[in-house]
Design a protein around this motif. Sequence first.
Motif, PDB file in Angstrom:
ATOM      1  N   UNK B 156      29.522  32.974  35.584  1.00 30.73           N
ATOM      2  CA  UNK B 156      29.875  34.302  35.703  1.00 30.73           C
ATOM      3  C   UNK B 156      30.069  34.294  37.254  1.00 30.73           C
ATOM      4  N   UNK B 157      31.680  34.536  38.191  1.00 28.43           N
ATOM      5  CA  UNK B 157      31.852  35.394  39.256  1.00 28.43           C
ATOM      6  C   UNK B 157      33.404  35.127  39.016  1.00 28.43           C
ATOM      7  N   UNK B 158      33.268  36.183  40.030  1.00 32.06           N
ATOM      8  CA  UNK B 158      35.115  37.046  40.429  1.00 32.06           C
ATOM      9  C   UNK B 158      35.950  36.306  41.550  1.00 32.06           C
ATOM     10  N   UNK B 159      36.929  35.499  41.238  1.00 31.23           N
ATOM     11  CA  UNK B 159      37.317  35.305  42.917  1.00 31.23           C
ATOM     12  C   UNK B 159      38.151  36.205  42.927  1.00 31.23           C
ATOM     13  N   UNK B 160      38.545  36.753  44.346  1.00 23.87           N
ATOM     14  CA  UNK B 160      39.286  37.530  45.254  1.00 23.87           C
ATOM     15  C   UNK B 160      39.226  37.113  46.532  1.00 23.87           C
ATOM     16  N   UNK B 161      40.848  37.862  46.448  1.00 23.89           N
ATOM     17  CA  UNK B 161      42.088  36.509  47.417  1.00 23.89           C
ATOM     18  C   UNK B 161      42.319  37.632  48.049  1.00 23.89           C
ATOM     19  N   UNK B 162      43.839  37.542  48.804  1.00 25.68           N
ATOM     20  CA  UNK B 162      44.537  38.580  49.787  1.00 25.68           C
ATOM     21  C   UNK B 162      45.814  36.578  50.215  1.00 25.68           C
ATOM     22  N   UNK B 163      46.792  37.445  49.952  1.00 35.51           N
ATOM     23  CA  UNK B 163      47.906  36.437  50.109  1.00 35.51           C
ATOM     24  C   UNK B 163      49.138  36.907  51.200  1.00 35.51           C
ATOM     25  N   UNK B 191      36.591  35.757  36.050  1.00 36.01           N
ATOM     26  CA  UNK B 191      35.831  34.261  35.514  1.00 36.01           C
ATOM     27  C   UNK B 191      34.484  34.920  34.567  1.00 36.01           C
ATOM     28  N   UNK B 222      44.688  35.608  36.238  1.00 28.39           N
ATOM     29  CA  UNK B 222      44.340  36.088  37.358  1.00 28.39           C
ATOM     30  C   UNK B 222      45.106  37.672  37.179  1.00 28.39           C
ATOM     31  N   UNK B 224      47.596  39.731  39.942  1.00 22.48           N
ATOM     32  CA  UNK B 224      47.988  40.382  41.572  1.00 22.48           C
ATOM     33  C   UNK B 224      48.373  41.495  41.711  1.00 22.48           C
TER      34      UNK B 224
END
Lengths: 605, 270
Positions: B156-163, B191, B222, B224
Amino acid sequence: MRSKFIIGLSETLLLIGLLSFVPLFFIAGESLGNGMYVANIYEGFTPIFWGLYVFIGFCGIARVLLDIFLIGDGYRWLWGTFLLVGLTAFFLSFPFFQDYAFHGQYDNVIHYSYTLEIYEYGRPYIDDFYPVTHIWASILASLAGMSAQESVLVFPIFMYFMGVSNAFLFAWMISDRPEVRGLIVTMSVLPVFTFYQSMFYPLQIAIFYLWFFAAIFMRTRSETSNLKNAILLVLVLILLPFIHPLGVIAALIFILSYFFLELFSSILKKQFNRMSFFSSLDKIIAPFAIIFVSWFTWFSSFNVFGVTLNRIYQSLFNELSGQSFAMRYTSVIDRSNRDIIEILRLTVFVHGPALIFGILLLIATFGYVIKKAIERDTNLDTSSFLVLGIVFFYGMATLSLVVDVIASFPHRYYNYAIAFVPVFIAPCFFYIYHHSKRIGRVFTFVILIIAITGAFGTGTFNLFFSEIVRSSNHQFSSAQLHGYQFLMDFTSGSSGYIYSPIRQTREVFALGPFSDQIKMLQTTPRWRVNNAPEHFGFLGEPDSFGRRFYNPEYLIVTAYDIGMHSVGPQQARFSPDDFTLLEFDGRWHKVYDSGDLTLRVWREE
Amino acid sequence: MLERKSGFADLLSFLIIFLLSLTFQNLLFGIVILFFIPGYLFLQVMYKDELKSVLSIIFPLSIGMSAVVVGIVGLLHFYFIGERFSVLISLWVVIGLLGVLVFIQRVHLGETKRIGNSIFPKISIGAWGIVKVISLIVVFISFGYYYWLTISQQPEFTEFYILGADGLSTGYPTEVTENSPINITVGVVNHEGKIQNYSIVGLVGDEPIGALYPFEVPDNERREGEITLVFPRAGDNQRVDILLGGDGLEYPYRHLTLWVNVLGEDQESN
């Protein structure tokens, strides 16, 4: 009456041990993590869990020893052994049940990539010089309908079961006595092979396979041997070089040791002559030639052959080619301020099983020789020949403590030594026990129960990397894996370098079949990740601040990096404070976070 | 005293297998094919009527020989047949051939010399034995519980990003103007094993400079979007914290950082 009491005690130990699994499973079920990186797997469970765990192990060991020495009724010991096997297999299954992506940050990922190559493309990679384990794992994945990743994760458990079965077979061939067989099997199934046992390592699989080779070899030496046994041996020998080169060396030493035992026996019995020499030689020449030729033909076709030979030569006769285990060990000790208690604790947990088995080896050899001398008995047990191989591998392990011999982990060699120690010492202890008076028997029993429980305990707590052995868990979490995938998917087309606290080239192999990844490394050299400068450049001359990264673009920091630098040998390069300072470092944008992996991008000025 | 062949152990194992999931059955099937059947058949073919000489060790011998047979079949397949068809086909062909040979041998040997049925040792069960068997059942059931708990779980996790500007992890803003909004692409991959509500906030110090209202992301998907940030004050090296939170998640759940020089409005016009 006494016998009834002992039988009752033995059965009670078994039942208590068996039923203790129930709370063990319940506690384990309640202690499941969320699949994120855990630096110390042992801390993830309550002390009650570990108390129960060690207690079950003790029940199994006590049951076996009671059955073997005090009851001596055939195969009663099997129950105690099953208890130990079940317990160890349960522990080995943790990476699977705790949702690791991989268990291993380094070679393990490469082995996965090799396996995936077969799974995806239907052939081993051209430079895969130990393809058999990868073939097994990919076939298991196909047959069981699981992914190659899952197969690599569960494979150590099934290899352990295969090892147990092979140890049983070897014990069967070495001795006719059920009790001796029991002692051999019980000591062989202990979790004493360190992290090599809990990860997917062809080296360890070769050890388990070696027991099978040894069993078949002994069978061909028996009087009832025939052509069929010889065919089995030939097949076994042909396969061995494809599992691991070190397994071949062990097999050659095994065969040579057998030859020397025959010579020594004939000298002891005053029957040594030219005929007996050639008769002994004749028995080993064929297997020796088969294995040597098949190994040389196979292995010499790879570049790694020349590299390995050169490395051994450089290690032994020139300057050190790498950092020896002792050097790394000393640096860890230095950081513990040379606290004697800490050094002792570390030694016990890092080398516990090897030390305990070594001490048992000395006691058994000494006692056995004295007893034989007193009784003027010149008949040597068949297993006596193993002592040569054991001493050789203990010697290699000791050498690798100070010299970087191929890989500076002494456990590589210890594991081969301790794989054969039980086979040698079990008949000795059995002989000593039954040729001793009451005090001698009590002494033997007590020594064994303490030593086996000690090996079980120290082995268990060094099966996974953790703070206990001044390291950090090698768990490769799904969150970490997704981080690499993100970088791969969203990377810029520039040629700026990628940095990481621990230089990693292997991690890209977690993302695909070996041939694809190696091609990618050749076309995009920056994926050969660079070591970040010490302390991320926070220390040192003011004018060098920020200038130590050469052409930087990305900085990857994983939970493993942080864990490793909190406790492990890399600690000197980074401290936990460095990772905190990094959060305030204006040179880097932090652009990705999965919980177990952060990605930073160099701030363009 | 109860004497029997192997029925109870077999019944128990089958019961457990059916109680557990399909994954477990598949795994067991794979293991048996990989680590028992080929070796067992090979030994039957090799030793024919002399199988009694290895009967007491037929289980471990079969396990070891299976590894050998599968390994050799695999090597031969890959280096002689290659990618034309799957290695599994070669393995099934070899197992089939061995099976046919065993069958022919058995027909020739006749009923009296069949030994395949007698590989299971006779086990006698006394009072202790019955207690042991009951204990084993309890242990298996509790393992089933543990297995059920773990198999239904996923990381159990989360992806976090900036582009950055090109939709890649590059070209992030380093210089912005006071009170002029800029858009940053933010992405979230869920996730967590369930539909998850998230919210994103941008801060300079403790002051919010932009936010994305709660939005829902299905499991394993996902999303965005763009977050608009407005910098209220000029100054160099301002740290922008972009924080991700969500229902039932500790705050901040994920934390990203940008470093920017904020030019004054007058500086820009200059």
